[in-house]
Design a protein around this motif. Structure first.
Motif, PDB file in Angstrom:
ATOM      1  N   ARG A 267       0.954  -0.960  -0.006  1.00 14.23           N
ATOM      2  CA  ARG A 267      -0.031   0.032   0.015  1.00 14.23           C
ATOM      3  C   ARG A 267       0.779   1.243   0.062  1.00 14.23           C
ATOM      4  O   ARG A 267       0.278   2.214  -0.326  1.00 14.23           O
ATOM      5  N   GLY A 268       2.235   1.193   0.095  1.00 14.77           N
ATOM      6  CA  GLY A 268       3.024   2.140   0.312  1.00 14.77           C
ATOM      7  C   GLY A 268       3.275   2.844   1.592  1.00 14.77           C
ATOM      8  O   GLY A 268       3.464   4.245   1.757  1.00 14.77           O
ATOM      9  N   ASP A 269       2.490   2.132   2.797  1.00 17.36           N
ATOM     10  CA  ASP A 269       2.646   2.906   3.981  1.00 17.36           C
ATOM     11  C   ASP A 269       4.035   2.843   4.819  1.00 17.36           C
ATOM     12  O   ASP A 269       4.023   3.282   5.928  1.00 17.36           O
ATOM     13  N   VAL A 270       4.915   2.045   4.279  1.00 17.96           N
ATOM     14  CA  VAL A 270       6.122   1.800   5.019  1.00 17.96           C
ATOM     15  C   VAL A 270       7.198   2.428   4.079  1.00 17.96           C
ATOM     16  O   VAL A 270       7.353   2.195   2.891  1.00 17.96           O
ATOM     17  N   ASN A 271       7.979   3.227   4.503  1.00 14.68           N
ATOM     18  CA  ASN A 271       9.006   4.188   3.772  1.00 14.68           C
ATOM     19  C   ASN A 271      10.572   3.617   3.737  1.00 14.68           C
ATOM     20  O   ASN A 271      11.334   3.666   3.069  1.00 14.68           O
ATOM     21  N   LYS A 272      10.555   2.831   4.976  1.00 16.25           N
ATOM     22  CA  LYS A 272      12.082   2.263   5.299  1.00 16.25           C
ATOM     23  C   LYS A 272      11.828   0.796   5.948  1.00 16.25           C
ATOM     24  O   LYS A 272      10.780   0.527   6.492  1.00 16.25           O
ATOM     25  N   PRO A 273      12.940  -0.049   5.828  1.00 14.31           N
ATOM     26  CA  PRO A 273      12.581  -1.388   6.577  1.00 14.31           C
ATOM     27  C   PRO A 273      12.087  -1.394   8.072  1.00 14.31           C
ATOM     28  O   PRO A 273      12.831  -0.484   8.677  1.00 14.31           O
ATOM     29  N   LYS A 274      11.594  -2.367   8.413  1.00 13.91           N
ATOM     30  CA  LYS A 274      11.125  -2.273   9.996  1.00 13.91           C
ATOM     31  C   LYS A 274      11.764  -3.444  10.660  1.00 13.91           C
ATOM     32  O   LYS A 274      11.917  -4.563   9.852  1.00 13.91           O
ATOM     33  N   SER A 275      12.185  -3.441  11.720  1.00 13.78           N
ATOM     34  CA  SER A 275      12.701  -4.606  12.308  1.00 13.78           C
ATOM     35  C   SER A 275      11.762  -4.790  13.672  1.00 13.78           C
ATOM     36  O   SER A 275      11.503  -4.017  14.332  1.00 13.78           O
ATOM     37  N   ILE A 276      10.899  -6.011  13.504  1.00 19.67           N
ATOM     38  CA  ILE A 276      10.083  -6.257  14.650  1.00 19.67           C
ATOM     39  C   ILE A 276      10.159  -7.640  15.461  1.00 19.67           C
ATOM     40  O   ILE A 276      10.538  -8.641  14.859  1.00 19.67           O
TER      41      ILE A 276
END
Length: 204
Positions: free
Chosen positions: A176-185
């Motif tokens: 959807r384009g809601d994340v601009n950079k990698p996330k670590s969960i």
């Protein structure tokens, strides 16, 4: 870089330098907790059944094992680490290697998969040992058979469904384009204490 061209989420295993989002648990902390629990039961000679690969989970679980041993003031012994391939039969083979050196037989064993842990228990029992009276065994993953085997397996539980759901939700956010950079969960893990671990009854 495939992560920049397509929506990608790594689940459980991941590459730290891939610059791609990932969802996992803290494998170092989980292994540390497992070994620390065994140390708390009085075990001072703790074996490990690991694997020979470059997976981040394998590396971190071995590091957690080593750190827990060293933090307790115990000697780290490479000879107490046996190699398997995550499977039941490799757990049997690893246990046979422990048994072949009676003078260096651990009082407890931490395996990085439940299948290897169950294989080790089978081998120990077939060689006249009682679990956990003679040797404690702890696994990792909390697979279905962990609570069905005799004795029921003490293990580290991973939130398998939550890992998959969180990874899928993160992937949809990328699409959807809601994340601009990698996330670590990092999701929580849990030590599940069952019947395969007990207080150390051997001292040398």
């Amino acid at each position: 870089d495939i992560g920049q061209k397509f929506p990608v989420v790594q689940c459980c295993e991941y590459k730290e330098d891939a610059h791609v989002s990932h969802v996992t648990i803290n494998n170092f902390s989980a292994a540390y907790k497992a070994v620390q629990y065994l140390i708390g039961l009085g075990h001072k000679k703790i074996g490990m059944i690991s694997c020979n690969n470059k997976y981040i989970s394998t590396i971190q679980r071995r590091a957690g094992y080593k750190k827990a041993v060293e933090d307790a003031g115990l000697a780290f012994d490479e000879d107490l680490i046996k190699i398997g391939n995550y499977g039941f039969k490799s757990g049997i083979r690893a246990a046979k290697q422990f048994l072949s050196k009676k003078g260096n037989l651990p009082t407890a064993v931490f395996a990085i998969s439940d299948s290897m842990a169950i294989g080790a228990i089978r081998c120990f029992k077939e060689n006249g040992m009682n679990v956990p009276e003679d040797i404690s065994v702890i696994g990792f993953d909390d697979i279905t058979y962990a609570s069905m085997y005799e004795p029921m397996l003490t293990t580290i539980s991973q939130p398998q469904v939550d890992l998959g759901c969180e990874a899928m939700e993160l992937l949809l956010m990328q699409i959807r384009g809601d994340v601009n950079k990698p996330k670590s969960i990092f999701l929580d893990h849990e030590l599940i204490v069952r019947e395969s671990t007990g207080k150390c009854s051997r001292h040398w």
